[in-house]
Design an enzyme around this catalytic site. Structure first.
Site, PDB file in Angstrom:
ATOM      1  N   HIS A  42      31.765 -47.543 -68.950  1.00  0.00           N
ATOM      2  CA  HIS A  42      31.137 -48.725 -69.415  1.00  0.00           C
ATOM      3  C   HIS A  42      29.821 -48.762 -68.864  1.00  0.00           C
ATOM      4  CE1 HIS A  42      30.696 -53.467 -69.383  1.00  0.00           C
ATOM      5  NE2 HIS A  42      30.039 -52.788 -70.461  1.00  0.00           N
ATOM      6  N   GLU A  47      30.685 -48.471 -64.980  1.00  0.00           N
ATOM      7  CA  GLU A  47      32.271 -48.885 -64.589  1.00  0.00           C
ATOM      8  C   GLU A  47      33.158 -47.919 -65.426  1.00  0.00           C
ATOM      9  OE1 GLU A  47      32.897 -52.930 -66.432  1.00  0.00           O
ATOM     10  OE2 GLU A  47      34.030 -53.416 -64.464  1.00  0.00           O
TER      11      GLU A  47
END
Ligand code: CAA
Length: 285
Positions: A140, A152
């Protein structure tokens, strides 16, 4: 500098940003666009991103030209074949993502790892589409990707250690910090951020304070570069609503229910920066 080959599927803000960041690090990048028409648009978008970096003194024109030569844009998803890492960055719609991920799974080389840039859909929900879930995870990224340091990394139940290690090395090679989290709706970033943004919208809706005042509180009180309303405009109000609805559907927790004002604004087509009007007004781009 040769760092290997990656592919990015989807040429929106995030896909082009990921492509730009990888090109800047020395990767050969294959960017898959939706149709032949999207080729020039994507090339221009990435070139504009590099121009911003040049304007900030973060890059030279020579380096930009060298990076652009390593960019291949295709509208045939089979061209992901040969990439070591393939990142899916198509719109946040579960069925669209599932379709694209199954095409990627069929076309990818055996050793390629496949990552989704989903911001809210669980890896467990997407994983069956890929074929081999051991090589699948969430990566992410944050907008603007060339500037934001965080990735992430979302480990699905079946994600292998080897896939996590490759993704970590890729992120740190781009100068980013990879933070591993468990698979859960909205992961860590959006379960924090969306509640924060939603609460700011609710405070505005209740007339507790005005838009500038709310944003100033976050900027001066918490040292945030943008206030929550400005940030919602930047992300896109439709994107914020969709992320919240997705987390709400997956958890049933009312704290993720999008504020009425947000839903109404999206309904009126006030989507933030991209539409010229959100909580603030913007010049057309
Ligand atoms: N490559 C490409 N673009 C670059 C760049 C580079 N190397 N360096 C800067 N830029 C861009 C900036 O993004 C900015 O773009 P816009 O014109 O579209 O605003 C422009 O060049 C000017 O850059 P500056 O650094 O001079 O501008 P600034 O100091 O105002 O910083 C900002 C802009 C980086 C966006 C800063 O305001 C900021 O950090 N805001 C918060 C961003 C944030 O929180 N992002 C996360 C959103 S959540 C998300 O993405 C995930 C999700 O799932 C919703």
């Amino acid at each position: 500098m040769m760092a290997g080959r990656i592919a990015v599927v989807g040429a929106g803000t995030m896909g082009c940003g990921i492509a730009q960041a990888a090109l800047g690090t020395g990767y050969e990048v294959t960017l898959i666009v939706h149709s032949e028409k999207g080729v020039n648009e994507a090339r221009e978008r990435i070139a504009t991103g590099f121009e911003k970096a040049i304007a900030k003194g973060a890059m030279t024109s020579e380096k930009k030209e060298e990076c652009m030569k390593r960019l291949k844009i295709s509208w045939d998803i089979k061209d992901v074949n040969g990439a070591e890492i393939i990142i899916e960055a198509v719109p946040e719609e579960p069925n669209t993502k599932k379709d694209v991920l199954s095409s990627i799974g069929r076309s990818a080389g055996q050793n390629a790892i496949i990552a989704t840039n989903t911001s809210s859909i669980s890896i467990a929900a997407l994983s069956p589409s890929v074929g081999n879930p051991g090589r699948f995870l969430g990566m992410h990224f944050f907008n603007p990707v060339p500037v934001m340091k965080l990735v992430e990394l979302v480990r699905g139940k079946e994600t292998s250690d080897a896939a996590m290690d490759i993704a970590k090395a890729f992120a740190s090679g781009m100068g980013k910090v990879a933070v591993e989290v468990k698979d859960s709706p909205g992961f860590v970033s959006n379960r924090i951020l969306m509640v924060f943004i939603n609460e700011a919208i609710t405070a505005l809706e209740e007339g507790i304070s005005g838009r500038e005042a709310i944003d100033t509180i976050a900027k001066l009180g918490f040292n945030h570069p943008m206030g929550p309303l400005e940030l919602a405009d930047y992300i896109g109000l439709d994107v914020c609503r969709d992320i919240m609805e997705s987390i709400y559907e997956q958890t049933g927790d009312a704290k993720f229910k999008p504020a009425k004002l947000l839903v109404d604004m999206v309904g009126m087509g006030n989507l933030g920066r991209k539409s010229g009007k959100g909580f603030y007004e913007y010049k057309p781009r």
